[in-house]
Design a protein around this motif. Structure first.
Motif, short mmCIF file in Angstrom:
data_model
loop_
_atom_site.label_atom_id
_atom_site.label_comp_id
_atom_site.label_asym_id
_atom_site.label_seq_id
_atom_site.Cartn_x
_atom_site.Cartn_y
_atom_site.Cartn_z
N THR A 155 -14.97 38.04 -2.55
CA THR A 155 -15.40 39.38 -2.19
C THR A 155 -14.70 40.38 -3.12
OG1 THR A 155 -13.58 39.72 -0.63
CG2 THR A 155 -15.57 38.66 0.23
N ALA A 156 -15.14 41.64 -3.08
CA ALA A 156 -14.54 42.67 -3.93
C ALA A 156 -13.05 42.83 -3.62
CB ALA A 156 -15.27 43.99 -3.72
N ARG A 157 -12.69 42.81 -2.35
CA ARG A 157 -11.29 42.98 -1.97
C ARG A 157 -10.46 41.76 -2.37
NH1 ARG A 157 -8.36 46.77 0.78
NH2 ARG A 157 -9.80 48.07 -0.42
N GLU A 158 -11.04 40.57 -2.25
CA GLU A 158 -10.33 39.36 -2.70
C GLU A 158 -10.13 39.39 -4.21
OE1 GLU A 158 -12.20 36.66 0.92
OE2 GLU A 158 -12.94 36.41 -1.12
N GLN A 159 -11.12 39.89 -4.93
CA GLN A 159 -11.01 40.01 -6.39
C GLN A 159 -9.89 40.99 -6.75
OE1 GLN A 159 -12.71 38.33 -8.74
NE2 GLN A 159 -11.60 39.35 -10.40
N GLU A 160 -9.82 42.12 -6.04
CA GLU A 160 -8.75 43.09 -6.28
C GLU A 160 -7.39 42.45 -6.03
OE1 GLU A 160 -10.77 47.37 -5.08
OE2 GLU A 160 -9.98 46.08 -3.50
N THR A 161 -7.29 41.68 -4.96
CA THR A 161 -6.04 41.00 -4.63
C THR A 161 -5.67 40.02 -5.73
OG1 THR A 161 -6.52 41.18 -2.26
CG2 THR A 161 -4.88 39.53 -2.92
N LEU A 162 -6.66 39.26 -6.20
CA LEU A 162 -6.42 38.27 -7.25
C LEU A 162 -5.91 38.93 -8.53
CD1 LEU A 162 -6.64 35.33 -8.24
CD2 LEU A 162 -9.03 35.80 -8.81
N VAL A 163 -6.50 40.05 -8.91
CA VAL A 163 -6.08 40.76 -10.12
C VAL A 163 -4.62 41.20 -10.00
CG1 VAL A 163 -6.41 42.86 -11.49
CG2 VAL A 163 -8.38 41.50 -10.78
N LEU A 164 -4.25 41.70 -8.83
CA LEU A 164 -2.87 42.13 -8.62
C LEU A 164 -1.91 40.95 -8.65
CD1 LEU A 164 -3.42 44.80 -5.83
CD2 LEU A 164 -2.78 45.22 -8.20
N LEU A 165 -2.31 39.83 -8.07
CA LEU A 165 -1.48 38.62 -8.11
C LEU A 165 -1.28 38.16 -9.54
CD1 LEU A 165 -2.94 36.49 -5.17
CD2 LEU A 165 -0.82 37.81 -5.17
N ALA A 166 -2.34 38.23 -10.34
CA ALA A 166 -2.26 37.81 -11.73
C ALA A 166 -1.30 38.70 -12.52
CB ALA A 166 -3.64 37.84 -12.37
N LEU A 178 -3.21 48.27 -2.13
CA LEU A 178 -4.53 48.24 -1.49
C LEU A 178 -4.58 49.03 -0.18
CD1 LEU A 178 -5.64 44.52 -2.04
CD2 LEU A 178 -6.06 46.52 -3.47
N GLY A 179 -3.40 49.44 0.31
CA GLY A 179 -3.37 50.20 1.55
C GLY A 179 -3.72 49.39 2.78
N VAL A 180 -3.30 48.10 2.77
CA VAL A 180 -3.55 47.22 3.91
C VAL A 180 -2.23 46.58 4.34
CG1 VAL A 180 -5.91 46.73 3.19
CG2 VAL A 180 -4.06 45.25 2.40
N THR A 181 -2.23 45.93 5.50
CA THR A 181 -1.01 45.30 5.98
C THR A 181 -0.71 44.02 5.21
OG1 THR A 181 -2.12 43.91 7.63
CG2 THR A 181 -1.52 46.16 8.31
N ARG A 182 0.52 43.58 5.29
CA ARG A 182 0.90 42.33 4.62
C ARG A 182 0.16 41.14 5.21
NH1 ARG A 182 7.36 43.01 4.52
NH2 ARG A 182 6.85 44.23 6.38
N ARG A 186 -2.06 38.41 3.19
CA ARG A 186 -1.91 36.95 3.33
C ARG A 186 -3.25 36.30 3.65
NH1 ARG A 186 2.82 38.67 6.40
NH2 ARG A 186 4.67 38.51 5.04
N ASN A 187 -4.06 36.97 4.47
CA ASN A 187 -5.38 36.43 4.79
C ASN A 187 -6.27 36.41 3.56
OD1 ASN A 187 -4.77 36.02 7.49
ND2 ASN A 187 -5.51 38.04 8.12
N HIS A 188 -6.20 37.49 2.77
CA HIS A 188 -6.97 37.52 1.52
C HIS A 188 -6.54 36.37 0.61
CE1 HIS A 188 -8.96 41.15 2.53
NE2 HIS A 188 -8.03 42.01 2.16
N VAL A 189 -5.23 36.20 0.48
CA VAL A 189 -4.71 35.15 -0.41
C VAL A 189 -5.17 33.78 0.06
CG1 VAL A 189 -2.62 33.97 -1.21
CG2 VAL A 189 -2.71 36.48 -1.17
N GLN A 190 -5.12 33.53 1.36
CA GLN A 190 -5.53 32.22 1.87
C GLN A 190 -7.01 31.96 1.60
OE1 GLN A 190 -3.45 29.76 3.14
NE2 GLN A 190 -5.32 28.66 2.63
N ARG A 191 -7.83 32.99 1.73
CA ARG A 191 -9.26 32.81 1.45
C ARG A 191 -9.49 32.57 -0.04
NH1 ARG A 191 -9.89 36.69 5.65
NH2 ARG A 191 -9.94 38.42 4.16
#
Length: 215
Positions: A155-166, A178-182, A186-191
């Protein structure tokens, strides 16, 4: 309203067969804020027993032990939910990659300062990885060459998370950006891990690089 409780210290099992080294590391970790050593072990067999018994947050694992290479025990040690930080006398991209592929969360040289080990333990306990910058680049390069293909699109939010992790962002940093809770991070990362067929954040980034998901 109940008063806010102090966050309990991260529980550590220390696996080191040299008594003087174990004593020095154990004392340093015990004196560090937010860490408590719940058990020590001198072999893989003892490490497995103590980890099953104490269910620690982190296992600090010497690579060279009397009954084998500690890297080979990472998968079994991790079954309790513990994250494994490997101690080694020598570090290379090949060794670091083996640690990452086995499910380890980091690699620290025995020649490092005790403060660096303490920081690595806290980093790993917080759900991050603790490989030195040079090693991290080598691990990603090697994992990229072995990575599997992707599955369900992100998803777009998962992609944003992935870019930040990279980019090396921690869970807390991703949360702030991203203005979300930790927990949401973690849920985004697991998905992301599930969709990419990855076992770790490092492998997810490596797969994403290979599949062109990171521009």
């Amino acid at each position: 309203m109940p008063s806010s409780a102090t966050t309990p210290p991260h529980r550590v099992v220390l696996v080191e067969d040299h008594d003087m080294v174990a004593e020095a590391i154990g004392l340093a970790l015990e004196q560090a804020a937010g860490i408590t050593v719940v058990a020590r072990a001198k072999s893989i067999a003892e490490a497995l027993a103590e980890t099953q018994r104490h269910k620690p947050d982190v296992v600090v694992l010497d690579r060279r032990l009397p009954d084998g290479d500690g890297i080979g025990a990472i998968a079994e040690l991790s079954t309790t939910g513990a994250r494994v930080l490997v101690l080694t006398g020598e570090a290379s991209a090949a060794v670091a990659t083996r640690v990452a592929e086995a499910g380890g969360a980091g690699l620290v040289l025995k020649s490092s300062r005790l403060e660096e080990l303490e920081a690595a333990v806290l980093q790993v306990a917080a759900g991050e990885v603790a490989f030195g910058p040079g090693l991290l680049a080598g691990v990603l390069d090697r994992l990229t060459g072995r990575a599997r293909g992707t599955g369900t699109p992100l998803t777009a939010r998962e992609q944003e998370t992935l870019v930040l992790l990279a980019g090396g962002a921690s869970t807390e940093e991703v949360s702030e950006r991203l203005g979300v809770t930790r927990n949401t991070v973690r849920n985004h990362v697991q998905r992301i891990l599930d969709k990419l067929g990855a076992r770790s954040k490092l492998e997810a980034v490596a797969i994403a690089r290979r599949e062109g998901l990171l521009d």
